[in-house]
Design an enzyme around this catalytic site. Structure first.
Site, mmCIF file in Angstrom:
data_model
loop_
_atom_site.group_PDB
_atom_site.id
_atom_site.type_symbol
_atom_site.label_atom_id
_atom_site.label_comp_id
_atom_site.label_asym_id
_atom_site.label_seq_id
_atom_site.Cartn_x
_atom_site.Cartn_y
_atom_site.Cartn_z
ATOM 1 N N HIS A 135 0.832 -1.201 0.000
ATOM 2 C CA HIS A 135 0.000 0.000 0.000
ATOM 3 C C HIS A 135 0.869 1.254 0.000
ATOM 4 O O HIS A 135 2.095 1.183 0.124
ATOM 5 C CB HIS A 135 -0.928 0.020 1.215
ATOM 6 N N HIS A 136 0.209 2.398 -0.104
ATOM 7 C CA HIS A 136 0.901 3.684 -0.088
ATOM 8 C C HIS A 136 1.486 3.961 1.299
ATOM 9 O O HIS A 136 1.094 3.345 2.303
ATOM 10 C CB HIS A 136 -0.054 4.801 -0.501
ATOM 11 N N LYS A 139 -0.680 4.558 4.552
ATOM 12 C CA LYS A 139 -1.511 3.488 5.111
ATOM 13 C C LYS A 139 -1.024 3.165 6.517
ATOM 14 O O LYS A 139 0.116 2.753 6.722
ATOM 15 C CB LYS A 139 -1.426 2.251 4.215
#
Length: 238
Positions: A135-136, A139
């Site tokens: 994820h980015h 997150k």
């Protein structure tokens, strides 16, 4: 529909654009800067709330909606230790509560296929199953809610595994979920079955947040006039 947005980050703003494009009205936008304004909303002025916030705020937001007559769609993760309390509140107040760790239709098909594959692969002990999620950088929770839901789908068939573990591949008695955080990644989830001779993978890669937002708006529309606790399997008939 009159929709209240609880959480106005990247997801909230994407949901707003899609909801307005579909002819809905945004009656309010709540975030950490104006959290006290949530008390201005109830079932008489709001048809549904869509809640995407942080783990520490999610349960309070969901509880407020359920006790004030607002059907609520929540996509916040990291608070599921209180999920049973939310279900009880929903029952006590004859409310409507829709929860999913991921609202993408594609991801929920991924969940469905993941459960099916796990039910077949459990017979082949030579394959070790693992999960990788990316994820980015913003997150917060590790592993992601989507990663945990993926794990639960596998564990339903793998009785020999004692739950899941985060970032500990040496713990062979549990299903390992490796969590990675990288710039500009929306969400990637990969289930791998690996043996000495070959490898099988099932994956989902999100290219934008639009799919998540579309699913959340669909859930708010679907929840109208319903009572009880629901999820994506109910809406998609999976």
């Amino acid at each position: 529909m009159k929709i209240l947005l609880i959480g106005y980050g990247k997801m909230g703003k994407t949901i707003e654009q899609l909801a307005l494009a579909k002819g809905h009205t945004i009656v309010g936008k709540i975030d950490h800067t104006n959290a006290e304004e949530l008390q201005n909303y109830n079932g008489s002025n709001t048809d549904a709330a869509i809640e995407f916030t942080h783990p520490e705020a999610a349960f309070g937001n969901v509880s407020y909606c359920l006790t004030n007559g607002i059907p609520v769609v929540s996509g916040s993760t990291g608070w599921l230790d209180k999920f049973d309390e939310a279900k009880q509140l929903c029952d006590q107040n004859k409310g409507a509560f829709f929860y999913a760790s991921n609202y993408s239709v594609g991801v929920n098909l991924f969940f469905h296929f993941n459960e099916y594959i796990a039910s077949k692969m459990k017979e082949y002990k030579e394959y070790e199953v693992t999960i990788r999620e990316i994820h980015h950088l913003q997150k917060v929770d590790k592993p992601s809610g989507t990663g945990i839901t993926t794990a639960e789908g596998i564990l339903a068939s793998y009785n020999n595994l004692e739950g899941w573990v985060a970032d500990n591949p040496e713990e062979k008695s549990k299903l390992n979920i490796t969590s990675e955080r990288e710039p500009d990644v929306v969400g990637t989830h990969i289930v791998t079955y690996s043996s000495e001779v070959d490898q099988i993978e099932l994956g989902h890669i999100a290219h934008s947040r639009t799919g998540f937002a579309e699913g959340a708006v669909m859930a708010a529309e679907w929840l109208k006039s319903r009572q009880g606790v629901y999820g994506m399997k109910d809406m998609l008939n999976l």
